[in-house]
Design an enzyme around this catalytic site. Structure first.
Site, PDB file in Angstrom:
ATOM      1  N   GLY A  54     -15.819 -19.323   1.274  1.00 15.23           N
ATOM      2  CA  GLY A  54     -15.251 -18.555   2.381  1.00 15.23           C
ATOM      3  C   GLY A  54     -16.286 -17.553   2.868  1.00 15.23           C
ATOM      4  O   GLY A  54     -16.958 -16.913   2.048  1.00 15.23           O
ATOM      5  N   ASN A  72     -11.747  -1.011   6.911  1.00 14.75           N
ATOM      6  CA  ASN A  72     -10.381  -1.026   6.363  1.00 14.75           C
ATOM      7  C   ASN A  72      -9.836   0.376   6.131  1.00 14.75           C
ATOM      8  O   ASN A  72      -8.678   0.532   5.750  1.00 14.75           O
ATOM      9  CB  ASN A  72     -10.290  -1.857   5.080  1.00 14.75           C
ATOM     10  CG  ASN A  72     -10.800  -1.120   3.867  1.00 14.75           C
ATOM     11  OD1 ASN A  72     -11.651  -0.236   3.985  1.00 14.75           O
ATOM     12  ND2 ASN A  72     -10.298  -1.455   2.697  1.00 14.75           N
ATOM     13  N   GLY A 111     -14.011 -12.213   6.746  1.00 12.24           N
ATOM     14  CA  GLY A 111     -14.141 -10.771   6.570  1.00 12.24           C
ATOM     15  C   GLY A 111     -14.204 -10.343   5.109  1.00 12.24           C
ATOM     16  O   GLY A 111     -15.049  -9.512   4.732  1.00 12.24           O
ATOM     17  N   ASP A 156     -13.286  -2.481   0.732  1.00 10.91           N
ATOM     18  CA  ASP A 156     -12.924  -3.766   0.100  1.00 10.91           C
ATOM     19  C   ASP A 156     -14.001  -4.247  -0.878  1.00 10.91           C
ATOM     20  O   ASP A 156     -13.697  -4.691  -1.986  1.00 10.91           O
ATOM     21  CB  ASP A 156     -12.725  -4.848   1.166  1.00 10.91           C
ATOM     22  CG  ASP A 156     -11.372  -4.750   1.854  1.00 10.91           C
ATOM     23  OD1 ASP A 156     -10.430  -4.197   1.267  1.00 10.91           O
ATOM     24  OD2 ASP A 156     -11.270  -5.246   3.004  1.00 10.91           O
ATOM     25  N   THR A 175      -5.612  -3.187   8.517  1.00  9.74           N
ATOM     26  CA  THR A 175      -5.597  -4.537   7.952  1.00  9.74           C
ATOM     27  C   THR A 175      -5.476  -5.575   9.061  1.00  9.74           C
ATOM     28  O   THR A 175      -5.577  -5.247  10.253  1.00  9.74           O
ATOM     29  CB  THR A 175      -4.498  -4.669   6.869  1.00  9.74           C
ATOM     30  OG1 THR A 175      -4.665  -5.928   6.198  1.00  9.74           O
ATOM     31  CG2 THR A 175      -3.089  -4.589   7.455  1.00  9.74           C
ATOM     32  N   SER A 200       0.807  -1.231   0.000  1.00 10.60           N
ATOM     33  CA  SER A 200       0.000   0.000   0.000  1.00 10.60           C
ATOM     34  C   SER A 200       0.841   1.283   0.000  1.00 10.60           C
ATOM     35  O   SER A 200       0.481   2.234  -0.700  1.00 10.60           O
ATOM     36  CB  SER A 200      -0.975  -0.011   1.174  1.00 10.60           C
ATOM     37  OG  SER A 200      -1.957  -1.005   0.956  1.00 10.60           O
ATOM     38  N   LYS A 226      -9.164  -5.302  11.558  1.00  8.96           N
ATOM     39  CA  LYS A 226     -10.315  -4.766  10.820  1.00  8.96           C
ATOM     40  C   LYS A 226     -11.613  -4.804  11.625  1.00  8.96           C
ATOM     41  O   LYS A 226     -12.456  -3.937  11.478  1.00  8.96           O
ATOM     42  CB  LYS A 226     -10.518  -5.546   9.517  1.00  8.96           C
ATOM     43  CG  LYS A 226      -9.525  -5.200   8.430  1.00  8.96           C
ATOM     44  CD  LYS A 226      -9.885  -5.938   7.152  1.00  8.96           C
ATOM     45  CE  LYS A 226      -8.943  -5.582   6.029  1.00  8.96           C
ATOM     46  NZ  LYS A 226      -9.298  -6.213   4.759  1.00  8.96           N
TER      47      LYS A 226
HETATM   48  P1  NAP Z   1     -10.694 -15.132   6.961  1.00  7.70           P
HETATM   49  O1  NAP Z   1     -11.425 -14.096   7.761  1.00  7.70           O
HETATM   50  O2  NAP Z   1      -9.719 -16.051   7.632  1.00  7.70           O
HETATM   51  O3  NAP Z   1     -11.824 -15.992   6.215  1.00  7.70           O
HETATM   52  C1  NAP Z   1     -11.551 -17.087   5.390  1.00  7.70           C
HETATM   53  C2  NAP Z   1     -12.634 -18.126   5.608  1.00  7.70           C
HETATM   54  O4  NAP Z   1     -12.427 -19.204   4.690  1.00  7.70           O
HETATM   55  C3  NAP Z   1     -12.635 -18.717   7.016  1.00  7.70           C
HETATM   56  O5  NAP Z   1     -13.945 -18.722   7.522  1.00  7.70           O
HETATM   57  C4  NAP Z   1     -12.110 -20.118   6.772  1.00  7.70           C
HETATM   58  O6  NAP Z   1     -12.592 -21.032   7.716  1.00  7.70           O
HETATM   59  C5  NAP Z   1     -12.675 -20.416   5.410  1.00  7.70           C
HETATM   60  N1  NAP Z   1     -12.078 -21.572   4.742  1.00  7.70           N
HETATM   61  C6  NAP Z   1     -10.826 -22.095   4.900  1.00  7.70           C
HETATM   62  N2  NAP Z   1     -10.690 -23.163   4.101  1.00  7.70           N
HETATM   63  C7  NAP Z   1     -11.845 -23.323   3.421  1.00  7.70           C
HETATM   64  C8  NAP Z   1     -12.318 -24.258   2.447  1.00  7.70           C
HETATM   65  N3  NAP Z   1     -11.537 -25.243   2.006  1.00  7.70           N
HETATM   66  N4  NAP Z   1     -13.557 -24.124   1.968  1.00  7.70           N
HETATM   67  C9  NAP Z   1     -14.367 -23.128   2.430  1.00  7.70           C
HETATM   68  N5  NAP Z   1     -14.004 -22.241   3.356  1.00  7.70           N
HETATM   69  C10 NAP Z   1     -12.750 -22.320   3.844  1.00  7.70           C
HETATM   70  O7  NAP Z   1      -9.861 -14.442   5.777  1.00  7.70           O
HETATM   71  P2  NAP Z   1     -10.243 -13.085   5.006  1.00  7.70           P
HETATM   72  O8  NAP Z   1      -9.666 -11.923   5.709  1.00  7.70           O
HETATM   73  O9  NAP Z   1     -11.694 -13.125   4.703  1.00  7.70           O
HETATM   74  O10 NAP Z   1      -9.384 -13.269   3.671  1.00  7.70           O
HETATM   75  C11 NAP Z   1      -9.675 -14.289   2.742  1.00  7.70           C
HETATM   76  C12 NAP Z   1      -8.728 -14.176   1.554  1.00  7.70           C
HETATM   77  O11 NAP Z   1      -8.947 -12.938   0.884  1.00  7.70           O
HETATM   78  C13 NAP Z   1      -7.243 -14.164   1.966  1.00  7.70           C
HETATM   79  O12 NAP Z   1      -6.536 -14.943   1.052  1.00  7.70           O
HETATM   80  C14 NAP Z   1      -6.835 -12.717   1.855  1.00  7.70           C
HETATM   81  O13 NAP Z   1      -5.466 -12.586   1.522  1.00  7.70           O
HETATM   82  C15 NAP Z   1      -7.721 -12.268   0.688  1.00  7.70           C
HETATM   83  N6  NAP Z   1      -7.988 -10.811   0.692  1.00  7.70           N
HETATM   84  C16 NAP Z   1      -7.650 -10.109  -0.413  1.00  7.70           C
HETATM   85  C17 NAP Z   1      -7.910  -8.746  -0.463  1.00  7.70           C
HETATM   86  C18 NAP Z   1      -7.544  -7.968  -1.703  1.00  7.70           C
HETATM   87  O14 NAP Z   1      -7.497  -6.731  -1.631  1.00  7.70           O
HETATM   88  N7  NAP Z   1      -7.306  -8.617  -2.818  1.00  7.70           N
HETATM   89  C19 NAP Z   1      -8.523  -8.114   0.622  1.00  7.70           C
HETATM   90  C20 NAP Z   1      -8.868  -8.875   1.748  1.00  7.70           C
HETATM   91  C21 NAP Z   1      -8.591 -10.237   1.758  1.00  7.70           C
HETATM   92  P3  NAP Z   1     -11.634 -21.373   8.986  1.00  7.70           P
HETATM   93  O15 NAP Z   1     -11.575 -20.101   9.781  1.00  7.70           O
HETATM   94  O16 NAP Z   1     -12.367 -22.460   9.660  1.00  7.70           O
HETATM   95  O17 NAP Z   1     -10.301 -21.769   8.429  1.00  7.70           O
END
Ligand code: NAP
Length: 276
Positions: A131, A92, A134, A107, A67, A22, A71
């Protein structure tokens, strides 16, 4: 960058922040526009979050991004939180207006802008989000506004049911899945962290995909899911656009100026050692 006594400070609160891209994109845009702003990374331990938010006022920072892992936990320390961030349950971006701190979440809108920039339109389509964390909450809020039906899947059933129940209060097109057949959807989105590590299993079974489907990943790089989907003839999109556009929208909130998106994109790509 020429920091003066008048320079307005923005930045990022996260833990860790060492790998953030960022500062590159925001500082490139400030410089390009000749705006007297700068963007700094702040490593904020979770135990220091309240003090760090108070410092936004005390040090008169113009605003900050927030981040992982702050968040959600930052919300109680803010003066106001806008409607979409409240629904999502995560902030965010914080804007400091004369000592009043307002929380936003860029986001979800950033993701939608990235989709349309890639000519991907979920309107009236059958959309799957894998998923329910957040990031999923942020994008699902907007996707559900457009999609014919939004199908949600997560291994964590508590998070899955909470998201589905929250969304069902404002939409009537939300469905929950116990298991996924990726062949059933027009647009599929990976909002799990699976794909960040080389050893991760695939979040979706790519063998069931076929041409005509679109597969998106929120992870910034080309993940094994996206490579597999490409081989099956699907359209694909990685998470770099979401990172870029959430930053564009935050920049606009802090400065009141729409930034040079291509300059920000180029800065991001340079940080990833990718050609612009
Ligand atoms: P998070 O809060 O940890 O949520 C991810 C969810 O996916 C959790 O509930 C997790 O469950 C679940 N999960 C894990 N394995 C799975 C599977 N095989 N099938 C279905 N669900 C599953 O993470 P987040 O902050 O939402 O971020 C998610 C992804 O988005 C990350 O890779 C992050 O880097 C990306 N992201 C990208 C941006 C961008 O600007 N491009 C912004 C934000 C986030 P458990 O908790 O039980 O493991």
């Amino acid at each position: 960058m020429n920091v003066t006594g008048k320079t307005k400070i923005t930045g990022l609160f996260g833990y860790p922040v060492e790998h953030t891209l960022s500062p590159l994109m925001h500082n490139a845009a400030f410089e390009h526009l000749g705006l007297d702003f700068c963007y700094l990374p702040f490593s904020v331990h979770p135990a220091s979050l309240k003090t760090a938010v108070e410092a936004v006022r005390a040090l008169n920072l113009a605003g900050v991004n927030v981040t992982i892992p702050h968040k959600e936990s930052v919300i109680p320390y803010l003066d106001t939180v806008n409607e979409e961030a409240l629904f999502i349950g995560a902030v965010n971006t914080i804007v400091n207006r004369e000592g009043t701190l307002t929380g936003y979440n860029t986001d979800g809108r950033g993701f939608m802008r990235a989709l349309s920039e890639n000519d991907i339109f979920p309107d009236n389509r059958k959309v799957l989000v894998a998923g329910a964390g957040g990031a999923s909450r942020a994008i699902s809020y907007y996707l559900s506004e457009k999609a014919a039906s939004l199908w949600l899947y997560d291994t964590d059933k508590t998070k899955l049911e909470k998201l589905a129940s929250d969304l069902s209060e404002i939409r009537d097109n939300i469905r929950i899945l116990d298991s996924v057949d990726p062949g059933d959807f027009d647009v599929l989105i990976n909002a799990t962290p699976l794909g960040l590590k080389a050893t991760d299993p695939l979040p979706l079974d790519v063998s069931r995909l076929s041409p005509g489907q679109t597969v998106c990943d929120l992870i910034y790089k080309k993940t094994p899911l996206l490579s597999g989907a490409e081989k099956k003839g699907c359209r694909t999109s990685d998470g770099l656009g979401m990172l870029l556009w959430q930053g564009v929208l935050a920049f606009e909130l802090w400065t009141g100026t729409f930034p040079p998106v291509d300059i920000m994109r180029k800065a991001l790509l340079s940080g990833m050692d990718k050609p612009a």
